[in-house]
Write an enzyme that holds these catalytic residues in place. Structure first.
Site, PDB file in Angstrom:
ATOM      1  N   GLY A 174       0.734  -1.292   0.086  1.00 41.92           N
ATOM      2  CA  GLY A 174      -0.070  -0.129   0.050  1.00 41.92           C
ATOM      3  C   GLY A 174       0.907   1.301  -0.043  1.00 41.92           C
ATOM      4  O   GLY A 174       1.823   1.192  -0.696  1.00 41.92           O
TER       5      GLY A 174
ATOM      6  N   SER B 196       5.830  -4.892  -1.258  1.00 37.43           N
ATOM      7  CA  SER B 196       5.676  -3.518  -1.486  1.00 37.43           C
ATOM      8  C   SER B 196       5.804  -2.755  -0.261  1.00 37.43           C
ATOM      9  O   SER B 196       7.196  -2.844   0.206  1.00 37.43           O
ATOM     10  CB  SER B 196       4.355  -3.264  -2.081  1.00 37.43           C
ATOM     11  N   ALA B 197       5.054  -2.009   0.423  1.00 39.20           N
ATOM     12  CA  ALA B 197       5.330  -1.222   1.535  1.00 39.20           C
ATOM     13  C   ALA B 197       5.642  -2.036   2.754  1.00 39.20           C
ATOM     14  O   ALA B 197       6.539  -1.312   3.275  1.00 39.20           O
ATOM     15  CB  ALA B 197       3.911  -0.281   1.881  1.00 39.20           C
TER      16      ALA B 197
ATOM     17  N   HIS C 254       8.968  -2.704  -6.763  1.00 41.26           N
ATOM     18  CA  HIS C 254       8.142  -2.584  -8.000  1.00 41.26           C
ATOM     19  C   HIS C 254       9.351  -1.921  -9.120  1.00 41.26           C
ATOM     20  O   HIS C 254       8.841  -0.783  -9.836  1.00 41.26           O
ATOM     21  CB  HIS C 254       7.142  -1.360  -7.960  1.00 41.26           C
TER      22      HIS C 254
ATOM     23  N   GLU D 163       9.002  -6.538 -10.254  1.00 43.49           N
ATOM     24  CA  GLU D 163       7.810  -7.227 -10.094  1.00 43.49           C
ATOM     25  C   GLU D 163       8.096  -9.055 -10.186  1.00 43.49           C
ATOM     26  O   GLU D 163       8.891  -9.518 -10.822  1.00 43.49           O
ATOM     27  CB  GLU D 163       6.723  -6.993 -11.132  1.00 43.49           C
TER      28      GLU D 163
END
Length: 242
Positions: A88, A121-122, A158, A193
């Site tokens: 997020g 991700s985060a 990413h 990714e």
């Protein structure tokens, strides 16, 4: 210490949350006898935290309890069998980890009790020394930079080095080079990714479901791309392992 640091949570080729890395995640949980996961969903801003927990439970086949349902988040971490930190917005996530008093409890759970930490991700960003190499906008006023520091290098999830037609701003490579110019003693690991780092004790592995490599950025040195974790042995306290 058991870490799974993933660049992203979903791909178009593999259904389900963490579907592209499902076998590795499930193998880690099975090896540690985990039958319940504590999910930290604070990075999710425009989605439903309960739904994120249901999505994870459905994908992995393990009970998932979201920490926002706990009256005492610190106790939830202290009793957790495994800690999963959702993707997020890294700024919002890091802010909440600090405000909820979860930084030290997570550090102790992972480092002292060996509780598996899985972040994408985060959730990957906050596992590093700081969130200075996130791609996210600082959407909240209480912008805190120091993070969990479970992994010693900065990570840029990413990562994308493709040229975008009509884009006149700095490329990702240029932004990361700027970071290294300001912080010449630090290295940045750029994860594409569907790729991950797995740290188990003193061993570290790199894996990409698409067979792609990662890049390492360091000021004054040529940007290099690698297919396995061996080069990281010189950059981290861990012993690289294929």
């Amino acid at each position: 210490m058991e870490l799974l640091l993933l660049s992203n949570g979903k791909t178009t080729e593999h259904p389900g949350l963490l579907g592209w890395a499902r076998q590795r995640v499930q193998a880690l949980l099975a090896a540690r006898g985990v039958n319940q996961i504590v999910l930290v969903p604070y990075a999710v801003i425009r989605g439903d935290w309960d739904q994120r927990a249901r999505d994870l439970e459905e994908s992995l086949g393990v009970e998932v309890v979201s920490i926002h349902r706990s009256d005492d988040p610190v106790s939830a971490i202290e009793s957790a069998q495994a800690i999963f930190v959702s993707g997020g917005n890294s700024w919002r996530l890091n802010q909440q980890l600090h405000e909820q008093g979860l930084i030290v409890p997570i550090q102790r759970a992972v480092r002292e009790r060996g509780v598996p930490y899985v972040g994408w991700s985060a959730g990957c960003n906050v596992a590093t020394p700081s969130i200075r190499t996130t791609n996210d906008m600082p959407v909240c006023n209480a912008a805190v930079l120091p993070a969990l520091g479970l992994f010693p290098l900065q990570i840029n999830p990413h990562y994308l080095d493709a040229s975008i037609s009509g884009h006149m701003g700095e490329t990702r490579d240029e932004r990361l080079a700027e970071f290294c110019a300001i912080n010449p003693s630090e290295s940045v690991l750029a994860l594409r990714e569907a790729s991950l780092l797995q740290i188990s004790g003193e061993h570290i592995e790199y894996w990409s479901v698409r067979g792609e490599g990662y890049k390492v950025f360091k000021h004054g040195e040529e940007i290099k791309e690698y297919q396995d974790a061996r080069p990281l042995g010189a950059l981290t306290p861990f012993t690289a392992k294929l």
